[in-house]
Design an enzyme around this catalytic site. Structure first.
Site, PDB file in Angstrom:
ATOM      1  N   HIS A 112       0.831  -1.210   0.000  1.00 53.98           N
ATOM      2  CA  HIS A 112       0.000   0.000   0.000  1.00 53.98           C
ATOM      3  C   HIS A 112       0.864   1.259   0.000  1.00 53.98           C
ATOM      4  O   HIS A 112       0.629   2.190  -0.770  1.00 53.98           O
ATOM      5  CB  HIS A 112      -0.923  -0.024   1.223  1.00 53.98           C
ATOM      6  CG  HIS A 112      -1.684   1.244   1.435  1.00 53.98           C
ATOM      7  ND1 HIS A 112      -2.952   1.447   0.930  1.00 53.98           N
ATOM      8  CD2 HIS A 112      -1.353   2.393   2.083  1.00 53.98           C
ATOM      9  CE1 HIS A 112      -3.365   2.653   1.250  1.00 53.98           C
ATOM     10  NE2 HIS A 112      -2.419   3.260   1.964  1.00 53.98           N
ATOM     11  N   GLU A 113       1.863   1.291   0.866  1.00 56.30           N
ATOM     12  CA  GLU A 113       2.706   2.489   0.966  1.00 56.30           C
ATOM     13  C   GLU A 113       3.522   2.691  -0.308  1.00 56.30           C
ATOM     14  O   GLU A 113       3.661   3.818  -0.803  1.00 56.30           O
ATOM     15  CB  GLU A 113       3.626   2.410   2.186  1.00 56.30           C
ATOM     16  CG  GLU A 113       2.902   2.354   3.531  1.00 56.30           C
ATOM     17  CD  GLU A 113       1.923   3.502   3.739  1.00 56.30           C
ATOM     18  OE1 GLU A 113       2.114   4.585   3.155  1.00 56.30           O
ATOM     19  OE2 GLU A 113       0.938   3.304   4.480  1.00 56.30           O
ATOM     20  N   HIS A 168       1.522   4.299  -3.039  1.00 56.62           N
ATOM     21  CA  HIS A 168       1.434   5.763  -2.989  1.00 56.62           C
ATOM     22  C   HIS A 168       2.593   6.399  -3.767  1.00 56.62           C
ATOM     23  O   HIS A 168       2.401   7.360  -4.507  1.00 56.62           O
ATOM     24  CB  HIS A 168       1.494   6.265  -1.539  1.00 56.62           C
ATOM     25  CG  HIS A 168       0.190   6.193  -0.797  1.00 56.62           C
ATOM     26  ND1 HIS A 168      -0.990   6.716  -1.272  1.00 56.62           N
ATOM     27  CD2 HIS A 168      -0.113   5.665   0.430  1.00 56.62           C
ATOM     28  CE1 HIS A 168      -1.959   6.519  -0.392  1.00 56.62           C
ATOM     29  NE2 HIS A 168      -1.460   5.877   0.650  1.00 56.62           N
ATOM     30  N   GLU A 179      -6.175   6.865  -1.418  1.00 57.30           N
ATOM     31  CA  GLU A 179      -6.088   5.724  -0.497  1.00 57.30           C
ATOM     32  C   GLU A 179      -6.659   4.465  -1.134  1.00 57.30           C
ATOM     33  O   GLU A 179      -6.063   3.391  -1.057  1.00 57.30           O
ATOM     34  CB  GLU A 179      -6.821   6.029   0.817  1.00 57.30           C
ATOM     35  CG  GLU A 179      -6.151   7.063   1.692  1.00 57.30           C
ATOM     36  CD  GLU A 179      -4.723   6.701   2.065  1.00 57.30           C
ATOM     37  OE1 GLU A 179      -4.333   5.526   1.926  1.00 57.30           O
ATOM     38  OE2 GLU A 179      -3.986   7.599   2.471  1.00 57.30           O
TER      39      GLU A 179
HETATM   40 ZN   LIG Z   1      -2.353   5.273   2.502  1.00 61.49          ZN
END
Ligand SMILES: [Zn+2]
Length: 258
Positions: free
Chosen positions: A124-125, A128, A190
């Site tokens: 997830h990170e 980004h 997100e």
């Molecule tokens: Zn996030």
């Protein structure tokens, strides 16, 4: 200067600055090039790590490095990847700066317990950074002038004068926050990071169901309220995320099935 005179410049900028997010295909506005963004990420890394003690040995950092070694190649990005573990049990957070510099706080490892769950957080990170979300937030929030100013300072020499000016600008703009450490990502970003992270997990051979389990566990936990502790507060509702991830899994699995 009149608006009409300025206009072609803006048109040109938007032509140059509009790009497409890998994997999801969403159009986005980016005012920095990827190399500028990476440079800014690198120059911010030390500051972003802050004053937390670093854990350099042991099973946790070994696992983080292992997960990174599996996820980094599937992103297709040739970043100077690096992951650090910071001792802060009350910080339920992790982040990845543009250029692939990652930090995990020990607090998040109390919730992400298995390697697959850690891969869910890291995926997830990294997503980004992969999707240039920090750059996009800066481009949306700060406008061209501020971006240009910060860039010129971040990229200026390492002399004492340059460092001083840079520090001042860092203070004024809170640069670390603007490249995605503290600046809250939008909900759309997100959700996009969740989706892209799932692709990374599956491509790297991790179990995507771990992302669902992780967010279900987050939902049961108490939302922390202190300053840096934003993983829960700025992210969409954990249970909604778990459900959205669950819905995506069959599609993502099918895509990479051999
Ligand atoms: Zn996030």
């Amino acid at each position: 200067m009149t608006f009409l005179k300025k206009r072609p410049l803006f048109l040109l900028l938007f032509l140059v600055a509009c790009s497409t997010v890998g994997i999801t295909g969403r159009r986005q506005l980016l005012l920095m090039s990827e190399s500028e963004e990476i440079q800014l990420g690198l120059s911010t890394y030390k500051q972003a790590i802050g004053s937390y003690p670093e854990i350099r040995t042991g099973p946790q950092i070994a696992m983080l490095k292992r997960v990174l070694s599996r996820i980094a190649p599937v992103t297709g990005k040739k970043y100077p990847w690096e992951v650090r573990l910071l001792k802060a049990d009350n910080v339920v957070n992790a982040w990845c700066l543009p250029g692939g510099k990652i930090a995990f706080y020990t607090g998040i490892l109390k919730i992400a317990r298995t390697e697959d769950e850690v891969a869910a957080v890291m995926g997830h990170e990294i997503a980004h950074a992969f999707a240039h979300h920090g750059n996009e937030r800066m481009s949306q929030n700060m406008g061209l002038k501020a971006v240009a100013e910060i860039l010129s300072l971040a990229l200026s020499g390492s002399g004492r004068k340059g460092q001083e000016t840079r520090n001042n600008v860092m203070l004024a703009f809170g640069v670390a926050s603007k490249v995605g450490v503290l600046l809250p990502f939008s909900r759309r970003q997100e959700s996009e990071a969740d989706e892209i992270g799932l692709h990374f997990m599956v491509k790297a051979g991790y179990d995507p169901e771990a992302a669902v389990r992780l967010w279900e566990r987050m939902a049961k936990g108490r939302a922390p309220s202190s300053g840096l502790d934003r993983f829960l507060s700025t992210h969409p509702q954990p249970l909604d995320r778990a459900k959205a991830l669950q819905r995506l899994i069959p599609k993502v699995r099918a895509k990479y099935r051999r």
